[in-house]
Design a protein around this motif. Structure first.
Motif: not given
Length: 708
Positions: A236-246, A250-261
């Protein structure tokens, strides 16, 4: 002052008085020393006495902190964890939970009224649920009642009105009360990455998602509009407005390690916004800035060398602008933490230690804030309070407050869970050493000499190899070091090429070339300790777990100096592991597919394929039946090879164990077998190479289910 007889008399009286007091103190101290219990060597009976302390959780007002303590339950043959609360000044430790099921992941509600935790204790709904304790008193109450999902993690909203839950669909429905469980169904798989240690076989719908749980209405809603993607590391963001996650979209996430924020409004059914665009992994633990405008994270290396990634500090704003604090830092960074004034801390993995550092947000450097050797973890910041776990060679992990400013920071010990036990033990110190490999590479290691070691003694020595390989041996408490030292062995630990702590180039040096530079580094370090006059060249042993087991096979296939070897959860033929373990992306990125890289796979299989020419060392192989990380087939193959060649060998199979063992009796058994094997072949003792099996259960009593 002019000299006179009076002054002389005074000086003589003081001298006599001081001498009398010193003599009295000496006699008294000697008396105390005689009455004080003698320290003893560590034993396997100490294993269940050691409490494993979790990272701290600081209360919103900064006056208290929570933690869990996990210990083996010998009677139940499993680990058990309970929660504790303590004042920030280190006093007033109070145990909060009791019971057979244990508790984990403690948190304070942001309004300070409740303490929450995860537990599978009996309640209205079965399974792992969030429970709460009212800080005014009373019994724990089950807060959530989720039936269709397993709760993996949770976080309070800043207004204490909602929970953010990380959940995964249940693989099997709960059995109804009084009825037998339903028979198992076939596991149908259509995923590219379809195996994972502990999780087992992976179904397409078996992905962690984020849900909002309203505490007033008990309503559960999916946070994002995305489906069938993995969502993790949410904050959670400190102000409660947002949630960040990872997440990996990708179209087939099993085939890459391309995680993003990603970031999403803290409302059910919101569309997530991708903030980062690096082609490799972005993520790790996330940390919001106090003003809720920036998120600190860790950016990994390019996908091709993902197995050796030394993640670097990175910060992204809500509009997607990425910056790189400490841009020239060539060490792995993790666990970011913002201070109230906006300064940013990370833990830095650096040459046998891990320490907190302030990273320059507009500069290239990082400032180390703890000079002493040791390993820090669980860095936590709440308001102006900072705490972490800290361990060194002769102290188990305990919680420390971290206090100061600028470059003047101090550690203040808060917990002493294992102090009484450690006060009884005579523990061996660990020292640094440096060696040169055959090609001139400088390699750093650790040396622990046996208890009672006298300068000039040449002693039996074990080369114990860390796994990973992307990890390092550091100045932290290691039971096996003390266990071997108590039984007359020196142990050396070597951060061979491929290890972390020495920069990205050092880590990736073994890319697609396993069993080459690492072996060169290990043998060079062994040569150095022999040259130092510590290791007896005629009494050398070698062993390790995971990649340490793999390197045991590679090293004994390259050199015959070792009298005994122990390869735990190892392998010696990568071709037989393609599709059988959890590392399909590493095969794709590093070795290639077998039908295109057959010669490379065969080259890397020299311990097995050239066993008749290379293998001569008596070797003990070990592994767990449920290990999907490095399946036990690797040990089975090498055991069969040595057995065929009439080389002394043994295979020990541990039922139901994953890559990391959890059953206390098996962990104890492993230590016993390590020592028996080395005593027989390295020490040359006239003792069995394998400990005697436990006595059978009495005929009129069946073994308990926990021992089966």
């Amino acid at each position: 002052m002019p000299f006179n007889a009076g002054n002389c008399s005074y000086v003589l009286r003081v001298a006599r008085s001081t001498a009398f007091v010193a003599a009295a103190l000496l006699i008294t101290t000697a008396g105390f020393a005689q009455n004080a219990p003698a320290k003893r060597a560590i034993s396997l009976e100490d294993l269940p006495k050691i409490g494993r302390v979790s990272p701290p959780v600081i209360s919103p007002d900064g006056a208290w902190f929570l933690y869990s303590v996990s210990r083996p339950d010998v009677k139940e043959d499993k680990n058990h964890s309970d929660l504790w609360m303590q004042k920030w000044d280190g006093s007033g430790a109070v145990q909060l939970t009791f019971g057979k099921e244990g508790a984990s992941r403690p948190e304070f509600s942001p309004d300070g009224k409740y303490i929450s935790f995860l537990s599978s204790r009996p309640g209205k709904v079965k399974g792992n649920q969030v429970w709460v304790l009212n800080r005014l008193g009373g019994e724990p109450e089950q807060l959530t009642g989720i039936t269709a999902w397993d709760i993996e993690d949770y976080a309070w909203s800043p207004d204490s009105k909602r929970l953010l839950l990380s959940v995964q669909p249940k693989t099997e429905p709960e059995a109804e009360e009084g009825k037998p469980p339903a028979p198992p169904k076939p596991i149908v798989i259509d995923r590219y990455h379809f195996k994972q240690d502990i999780q087992g076989y992976l179904r397409n719908d078996q992905r962690s998602g984020l849900y909002l749980y309203d505490l007033a209405t008990k309503k559960l809603d999916k946070l994002t509009t995305d489906k069938n993607v993995e969502e993790e590391s949410a904050q959670w963001s400190p102000d409660g407005a947002w949630i960040a996650f990872v997440s990996n979209h990708d179209e087939d996430a099993d085939r890459s390690e391309n995680s993003d924020v990603f970031v999403v409004a803290s409302k059910a059914g919101s569309a997530a916004k991708k903030l980062t665009s690096w082609a490799g992994p972005d993520g790790g633990r996330l940390a919001w800035s106090p003003d809720s405008k920036m998120i600190a994270y860790r950016q990994g290396a390019k996908p091709e060398i993902g197995a050796y990634s030394q993640g670097k500090p990175a910060v992204v704003t809500l509009d997607g602008k990425v910056s790189y604090p400490a841009a020239k830092l060539d060490r792995a960074a993790s666990q970011p933490c913002f201070l109230p004034d906006g300064k940013l801390l990370y833990l830095i993995n650096d040459d046998r230690s891990e320490y907190p550092a302030e990273v320059e947000q507009t500069g290239d450097g990082a400032h180390r804030l703890v000079a002493e050797p040791g390993v820090s973890s669980g860095l936590t910041c709440v308001g102006g309070k900072v705490a972490m776990l800290r361990t060194d060679d002769t102290h188990t992990g305990e919680i420390f407050a971290f206090e100061g400013s600028g470059s003047d920071w101090k550690l203040r010990k808060l917990t002493g869970v294992n102090d009484a036990l450690l006060a009884e033990l005579n523990l061996a110190p660990t020292e640094d050493f440096t060696s040169k490999s055959k090609d001139g590479t400088e390699v750093h290691g650790l040396l622990t000499k046996p208890l009672g070691y006298k300068a000039g003694d040449k002693v039996p020595t074990i080369l114990f190899i860390h796994g990973g390989p992307n990890g390092q041996d550091g100045h932290s408490f290691a039971f096996e070091r003390q266990w071997f030292a108590a039984h007359g062995y020196a142990e050396i630990n070597v951060n061979y090429r491929g290890s972390s702590g020495r920069g990205q180039d050092y880590a990736k040096a073994i890319f697609a070339d396993w069993g080459h530079f690492e072996v060169m580094d290990l043998l060079g370090a062994m040569d150095e300790v022999v040259k130092m006059g510590v290791a007896d060249p005629n009494k050398l042993g070698i062993g390790g777990w995971s990649y340490g087991g793999i390197l045991t096979d590679y090293t004994t296939a390259s050199d015959n100096r070792f009298k005994a070897a122990i390869s735990g959860a190892g392998s010696a033929a990568p071709l037989s592991y393609y599709g059988a373990d959890q590392y399909i992306l590493q095969y794709d990125n590093e070795l290639g597919v077998p039908w295109k890289a057959r010669d490379l796979y065969l080259k890397l299989s020299y311990p097995l394929l050239e066993a008749d020419k290379r293998m001569h060392t008596p070797t003990l192989y070990m592994g767990g039946t449920n290990d999907f990380n490095v399946p036990i087939i690797g040990g089975e193959q090498m055991y069969q090879a040595l057995k065929s060649l009439h080389i002394p060998t043994e295979l020990v199979v541990y039922p139901g164990q994953f890559h990391g063992f959890t059953r206390p009796s098996f962990i104890k058994d492993r230590y016993e077998r390590w020592l028996a094997w080395y005593d027989h072949y390295v020490m040359g003792k006239n003792t069995p190479a394998s400990p005697a099996p436990p006595p059978p259960a009495p005929a009129d009593k069946k073994p308990s289910s926990s021992a089966e």
